[in-house]
Design a protein around this motif. Sequence first.
Motif, PDB file in Angstrom:
ATOM      1  N   ASP A 144       0.845  -1.206   0.000  1.00 24.87           N
ATOM      2  CA  ASP A 144       0.000   0.000   0.000  1.00 24.87           C
ATOM      3  C   ASP A 144       0.876   1.251   0.000  1.00 24.87           C
ATOM      4  O   ASP A 144       0.569   2.240  -0.675  1.00 24.87           O
ATOM      5  N   VAL A 145       1.957   1.186   0.760  1.00 25.59           N
ATOM      6  CA  VAL A 145       2.885   2.320   0.846  1.00 25.59           C
ATOM      7  C   VAL A 145       3.684   2.445  -0.452  1.00 25.59           C
ATOM      8  O   VAL A 145       3.881   3.551  -0.962  1.00 25.59           O
ATOM      9  N   VAL A 146       4.113   1.326  -1.006  1.00 27.61           N
ATOM     10  CA  VAL A 146       4.814   1.352  -2.302  1.00 27.61           C
ATOM     11  C   VAL A 146       3.888   1.910  -3.379  1.00 27.61           C
ATOM     12  O   VAL A 146       4.311   2.729  -4.213  1.00 27.61           O
ATOM     13  N   GLY A 147       2.629   1.491  -3.348  1.00 22.58           N
ATOM     14  CA  GLY A 147       1.647   2.040  -4.298  1.00 22.58           C
ATOM     15  C   GLY A 147       1.502   3.542  -4.146  1.00 22.58           C
ATOM     16  O   GLY A 147       1.387   4.273  -5.133  1.00 22.58           O
ATOM     17  N   SER A 148       1.536   4.010  -2.911  1.00 24.50           N
ATOM     18  CA  SER A 148       1.465   5.454  -2.643  1.00 24.50           C
ATOM     19  C   SER A 148       2.658   6.186  -3.230  1.00 24.50           C
ATOM     20  O   SER A 148       2.505   7.267  -3.811  1.00 24.50           O
ATOM     21  N   LEU A 149       3.822   5.595  -3.089  1.00 24.84           N
ATOM     22  CA  LEU A 149       5.035   6.197  -3.641  1.00 24.84           C
ATOM     23  C   LEU A 149       4.939   6.279  -5.167  1.00 24.84           C
ATOM     24  O   LEU A 149       5.294   7.309  -5.764  1.00 24.84           O
ATOM     25  N   ILE A 150       4.434   5.229  -5.789  1.00 24.02           N
ATOM     26  CA  ILE A 150       4.291   5.222  -7.254  1.00 24.02           C
ATOM     27  C   ILE A 150       3.301   6.287  -7.699  1.00 24.02           C
ATOM     28  O   ILE A 150       3.559   7.037  -8.654  1.00 24.02           O
ATOM     29  N   VAL A 151       2.160   6.386  -7.012  1.00 24.16           N
ATOM     30  CA  VAL A 151       1.173   7.431  -7.342  1.00 24.16           C
ATOM     31  C   VAL A 151       1.811   8.804  -7.193  1.00 24.16           C
ATOM     32  O   VAL A 151       1.670   9.670  -8.074  1.00 24.16           O
ATOM     33  N   ALA A 152       2.530   9.029  -6.089  1.00 26.51           N
ATOM     34  CA  ALA A 152       3.145  10.332  -5.828  1.00 26.51           C
ATOM     35  C   ALA A 152       4.173  10.687  -6.898  1.00 26.51           C
ATOM     36  O   ALA A 152       4.194  11.826  -7.386  1.00 26.51           O
ATOM     37  N   ILE A 153       5.017   9.733  -7.270  1.00 24.89           N
ATOM     38  CA  ILE A 153       6.022   9.995  -8.309  1.00 24.89           C
ATOM     39  C   ILE A 153       5.344  10.327  -9.631  1.00 24.89           C
ATOM     40  O   ILE A 153       5.718  11.292 -10.309  1.00 24.89           O
ATOM     41  N   ALA A 154       4.340   9.540  -9.994  1.00 23.92           N
ATOM     42  CA  ALA A 154       3.648   9.751 -11.276  1.00 23.92           C
ATOM     43  C   ALA A 154       2.972  11.116 -11.327  1.00 23.92           C
ATOM     44  O   ALA A 154       3.118  11.859 -12.301  1.00 23.92           O
ATOM     45  N   VAL A 155       2.248  11.455 -10.260  1.00 25.19           N
ATOM     46  CA  VAL A 155       1.529  12.735 -10.247  1.00 25.19           C
ATOM     47  C   VAL A 155       2.517  13.897 -10.221  1.00 25.19           C
ATOM     48  O   VAL A 155       2.354  14.882 -10.965  1.00 25.19           O
ATOM     49  N   ALA A 156       3.551  13.811  -9.395  1.00 25.37           N
ATOM     50  CA  ALA A 156       4.545  14.892  -9.328  1.00 25.37           C
ATOM     51  C   ALA A 156       5.237  15.073 -10.672  1.00 25.37           C
ATOM     52  O   ALA A 156       5.462  16.209 -11.113  1.00 25.37           O
TER      53      ALA A 156
END
Length: 191
Positions: A144-156
């Motif tokens: 869940d945390v890794v998924g959050s990191l991926i979402v954050a990188i993609a959006v940023a």
Amino acid sequence: MNYELFKSIHNLSGYNHALDNSMVFITNNAIYMFALTLIILWIFGGKAMKRAVLYAGGTGVLALVVNVLIAHIYFEPRPFVTHHIQTLIPHAADSSFPSDHSTGAFSIAIAMWFRYKKIGIPMFILALLTGFSRIWAGLHYPFDVVGSLIVAIAVAYVIVKLSRLFDPLVNWIISIYDSIFSQRNKSNKSS
């Protein structure tokens, strides 16, 4: 594998009150620490810093919108729903993937890192602690945390690439703020 990783982290909880309390403090308050940091940077920073703050805040909001969309498409029960575990704090049994707290923290940190690495790096460390604390507390799986990191990188990344489109709005917001406070300063000086 996700559950095994979760157990290896979460099973460390419950043995040391100071450590558990630290993790609970981070998991409950990191988002406020990020907000307070952005407010301080906005108040005391120049125009470039204000731009970075607006981009970081906007990236955080957009990343959370992406999380809502993901949760509507894919539902992952939280660890305490699926397994008999003791959480450190109570939480609703909503979707676990991705972690909203981690996504907000990572997206703000990464957006700030793109513009001010010296500020972004400590923020990113706090974001990592936020994600870790969510697992420690029994609220999220590691993925869940890794998924959050991926979402954050993609959006940023998308926000950085499209910043030319957002620049007029960002500059307009800063000019409105500047005009309000320059008028207030002028009226205070004349009183």
